[in-house]
Design a protein around this motif. Structure first.
Motif, PDB file in Angstrom:
ATOM      1  N   GLN A   9       0.935  -1.127   0.086  1.00  0.00           N
ATOM      2  CA  GLN A   9       0.100  -0.108   0.058  1.00  0.00           C
ATOM      3  C   GLN A   9       0.946   1.262   0.099  1.00  0.00           C
ATOM      4  O   GLN A   9       1.938   1.318   0.545  1.00  0.00           O
ATOM      5  N   ILE A  52       4.797   7.289   1.825  1.00  0.00           N
ATOM      6  CA  ILE A  52       4.744   5.978   2.741  1.00  0.00           C
ATOM      7  C   ILE A  52       4.388   4.558   1.864  1.00  0.00           C
ATOM      8  O   ILE A  52       3.682   4.576   1.288  1.00  0.00           O
ATOM      9  N   GLN A  76       4.185   0.779   2.565  1.00  0.00           N
ATOM     10  CA  GLN A  76       3.687  -0.201   3.425  1.00  0.00           C
ATOM     11  C   GLN A  76       3.755  -1.755   2.678  1.00  0.00           C
ATOM     12  O   GLN A  76       2.786  -1.792   2.081  1.00  0.00           O
ATOM     13  N   LYS A 123       2.898  -5.727   3.389  1.00  0.00           N
ATOM     14  CA  LYS A 123       2.285  -6.581   4.325  1.00  0.00           C
ATOM     15  C   LYS A 123       2.297  -8.150   4.024  1.00  0.00           C
ATOM     16  O   LYS A 123       1.961  -8.274   2.767  1.00  0.00           O
ATOM     17  N   ILE A 181       4.067  -6.287   8.947  1.00  0.00           N
ATOM     18  CA  ILE A 181       4.184  -5.040   8.105  1.00  0.00           C
ATOM     19  C   ILE A 181       5.615  -4.580   8.554  1.00  0.00           C
ATOM     20  O   ILE A 181       6.255  -4.229   9.426  1.00  0.00           O
ATOM     21  N   GLU A 188       7.497  -0.879   6.889  1.00  0.00           N
ATOM     22  CA  GLU A 188       7.146   0.351   6.487  1.00  0.00           C
ATOM     23  C   GLU A 188       8.515   1.310   6.361  1.00  0.00           C
ATOM     24  O   GLU A 188       9.240   1.133   6.893  1.00  0.00           O
ATOM     25  N   THR A 212       9.570   5.289   4.670  1.00  0.00           N
ATOM     26  CA  THR A 212       9.037   6.556   4.408  1.00  0.00           C
ATOM     27  C   THR A 212      10.174   7.190   3.492  1.00  0.00           C
ATOM     28  O   THR A 212      11.246   7.466   3.933  1.00  0.00           O
TER      29      THR A 212
END
Length: 203
Positions: A88, A97, A99, A101, A157, A159, A161
């Protein structure tokens, strides 16, 4: 008397020959009557075979079309060994960002091993294909093995940035990958958990 007996013998022979001829005629007639039926059965088998082939071709075309739709869909995902991988993207001001998963959709706990702290990759390219961001660049990762366990229904998850996004540079090509070394003690064939997505800025 001798002549009469001779005539009777001749008549009997003629009758026997005549009876044999009628028998052969009936036999040939039956054979001719059966031939068309055999031909129809052959045509029926050929039609059934062609029908099955057409149905198989139709099923293959349907499966390919479904696969193409999945590849072109906005919400792409990868399913491998009961693990579902998806990505995502979210824009927050001048930041993007990313992400990643991983969800265990199976019924057994999954054991994931990473060979270092470099558990994932994110690479961003501009509309010319030039790399403008690489998550791993200038980073130092621990070289210790990292183990993660996912029970059925659990998710992992990651992540990242990117804080230097220029809204005027669009669209962007985002490539992501999970660097899983082993799954349940077995090496994975290739690198199955990879996804690419295209991002256009909201501005």
């Amino acid at each position: 008397m001798i002549k009469i007996k001779g005539l009777l013998s001749l008549l009997i022979i003629i009758m026997l020959v005549s009876a044999c001829g009628q028998s052969n005629s009936n036999t040939n007639g039956d054979s001719l009557d059966n031939s068309p039926n055999q031909g129809n059965e052959s045509e029926s088998v050929d039609n059934d075979t062609n029908g099955n082939n057409d149905q198989g071709s139709s099923n293959e075309a349907s499966e390919k079309e479904s696969s193409d739709k999945n590849e072109e869909g906005e919400d792409q995902m990868i399913l491998e060994s009961d693990l579902e991988y998806s990505v995502q993207l979210h824009e927050d001001g001048s930041s993007l960002i990313v992400q990643m998963k991983l969800v265990n959709v199976g019924e057994q706990t999954k054991r994931l091993e990473f060979s270092s702290g470099h558990q994932f990759d994110v690479v961003i390219r501009d509309d010319h294909g030039e790399i403008i961001y690489d998550f791993a660049e200038d980073r130092v990762f621990t070289q210790a093995f990292i183990t993660e366990e996912l029970a059925p229904g659990e998710e992992l998850i990651f992540e990242d940035t990117w804080t230097d996004m220029d809204p005027s540079v669009s669209p962007l090509q985002i490539s992501t990958k999970l660097n899983i070394y082993q799954l349940d003690g077995q090496s994975l064939p290739g690198e199955p958990f990879q996804l690419e997505k295209t991002w256009s800025s909201e501005e």
